[in-house]
Design a protein around this motif. Structure first.
Motif, PDB file in Angstrom:
ATOM      1  N   PHE A 164      31.232 -34.628 -29.238  1.00 36.31           N
ATOM      2  CA  PHE A 164      30.216 -34.024 -28.385  1.00 36.31           C
ATOM      3  C   PHE A 164      29.644 -35.079 -27.452  1.00 36.31           C
ATOM      4  O   PHE A 164      29.863 -36.285 -27.634  1.00 36.31           O
ATOM      5  CB  PHE A 164      29.106 -33.378 -29.213  1.00 36.31           C
ATOM      6  CG  PHE A 164      28.258 -34.360 -29.989  1.00 36.31           C
ATOM      7  CD1 PHE A 164      27.024 -34.770 -29.511  1.00 36.31           C
ATOM      8  CD2 PHE A 164      28.680 -34.861 -31.213  1.00 36.31           C
ATOM      9  CE1 PHE A 164      26.236 -35.670 -30.225  1.00 36.31           C
ATOM     10  CE2 PHE A 164      27.902 -35.753 -31.932  1.00 36.31           C
ATOM     11  CZ  PHE A 164      26.677 -36.153 -31.439  1.00 36.31           C
ATOM     12  N   ASP A 165      28.913 -34.643 -26.445  1.00 40.80           N
ATOM     13  CA  ASP A 165      28.265 -35.559 -25.518  1.00 40.80           C
ATOM     14  C   ASP A 165      26.935 -34.965 -25.092  1.00 40.80           C
ATOM     15  O   ASP A 165      26.728 -33.742 -25.168  1.00 40.80           O
ATOM     16  CB  ASP A 165      29.151 -35.826 -24.301  1.00 40.80           C
ATOM     17  CG  ASP A 165      28.696 -37.052 -23.522  1.00 40.80           C
ATOM     18  OD1 ASP A 165      28.128 -37.978 -24.139  1.00 40.80           O
ATOM     19  OD2 ASP A 165      28.917 -37.101 -22.301  1.00 40.80           O
ATOM     20  N   VAL A 166      26.021 -35.824 -24.629  1.00 44.87           N
ATOM     21  CA  VAL A 166      24.662 -35.428 -24.281  1.00 44.87           C
ATOM     22  C   VAL A 166      24.336 -35.906 -22.876  1.00 44.87           C
ATOM     23  O   VAL A 166      24.725 -37.008 -22.466  1.00 44.87           O
ATOM     24  CB  VAL A 166      23.650 -36.019 -25.287  1.00 44.87           C
ATOM     25  CG1 VAL A 166      22.229 -35.729 -24.867  1.00 44.87           C
ATOM     26  CG2 VAL A 166      23.903 -35.468 -26.684  1.00 44.87           C
ATOM     27  N   ALA A 167      23.622 -35.080 -22.128  1.00 41.48           N
ATOM     28  CA  ALA A 167      23.094 -35.466 -20.814  1.00 41.48           C
ATOM     29  C   ALA A 167      21.712 -34.844 -20.671  1.00 41.48           C
ATOM     30  O   ALA A 167      21.367 -33.903 -21.390  1.00 41.48           O
ATOM     31  CB  ALA A 167      24.027 -35.005 -19.691  1.00 41.48           C
ATOM     32  N   ALA A 168      20.917 -35.369 -19.752  1.00 39.35           N
ATOM     33  CA  ALA A 168      19.570 -34.836 -19.504  1.00 39.35           C
ATOM     34  C   ALA A 168      19.507 -34.251 -18.111  1.00 39.35           C
ATOM     35  O   ALA A 168      20.030 -34.824 -17.150  1.00 39.35           O
ATOM     36  CB  ALA A 168      18.521 -35.931 -19.669  1.00 39.35           C
TER      37      ALA A 168
END
Length: 230
Positions: A164-168
């Motif tokens: 998975f990956d996260v961004a704002a």
């Protein structure tokens, strides 16, 4: 090796390193930082900043002991924060920041990790860490509040997952992940500080995927991934 494109050719940046998990990050001023595990020094987690084309260690460079699965994020003052899993401490997840010339841990452990963690600041300087829970293999989301980690959303993926990956996006946290409940297709959800909901349909691809990477480009959510069916 680290290299950059100057418009016509690839140029070497700084010296070469020996060790796995090499990653480059840019702060808000586009200054490059580099994380890697030092094969010549017991595979300890090392952090460097590019200064005059030299990879200069931050402090003594050691953000952790035997740390791996590391990621970096920067607050509005360009203070670097690193999330990592500490092998010498039973695969517990920690965050350290570089301030006043040394690395300092932020809060206590976030629990054990089954796989990678992700770290991100939102537009109001709230610090989030998404952890792949060792026991459930779901994604749990934590926020730093008054120097302590608070779990603000459990099982945000709704399924077991590894990649998975996260961004704002402003104050929203975007998570793209491999949805094992939906034949390993791509799912994207957002967390607005209180609730999480899908971005678009439950799955965004017709085929199974791997290695999703999310970013925000001009307010648009963009995701890259490997098409596992091809």
């Amino acid at each position: 090796h680290a290299m950059k494109w100057d418009g016509s050719s690839w140029q070497t940046v700084g010296d070469a390193f020996s060790g796995p998990e090499t990653k480059i990050f840019l702060d808000h001023d586009d200054t490059p930082y580099l994380l890697h595990r030092d094969a010549s020094g017991g595979y300890m987690g090392m952090a460097h900043r590019l200064e005059n084309n030299i990879w200069t260690p931050l402090g003594d460079g050691l953000y952790s002991g035997y740390g791996y699965w590391h990621e970096m994020a920067f607050d509005s003052n360009n203070t670097p924060y690193v999330s990592y899993t500490d092998y010498n401490d039973g695969d517990e997840v920690y965050v350290s920041k570089f301030e006043n010339g040394s690395w300092q841990r932020v809060g206590e452990s976030l629990g054990m990790a089954y796989y990678y963690t992700e770290i991100e600041f939102d537009s109001e300087d709230n610090l989030y860490v998404a952890n792949n829970n060792y026991t459930t293999r779901n994604i749990d989301l934590f926020r730093l509040e008054n120097g302590a980690w608070q779990c603000v959303a459990e099982n945000i993926s709704g399924c077991q997952t590894e990649k998975f990956d996260v961004a704002a996006n402003g104050t929203d946290i975007i998570i793209a992940f491999v949805n094992q409940n939906e034949s390993n297709k791509l799912s994207v959800v957002k967390f607005d500080g209180e609730m999480w909901e899908p971005v678009g349909p439950t799955t965004c691809t017709d085929t199974q995927i791997n290695n999703p990477v999310a970013c925000i480009n001009g307010g648009n959510i963009e995701v890259a991934f490997t098409d596992a069916d091809m």
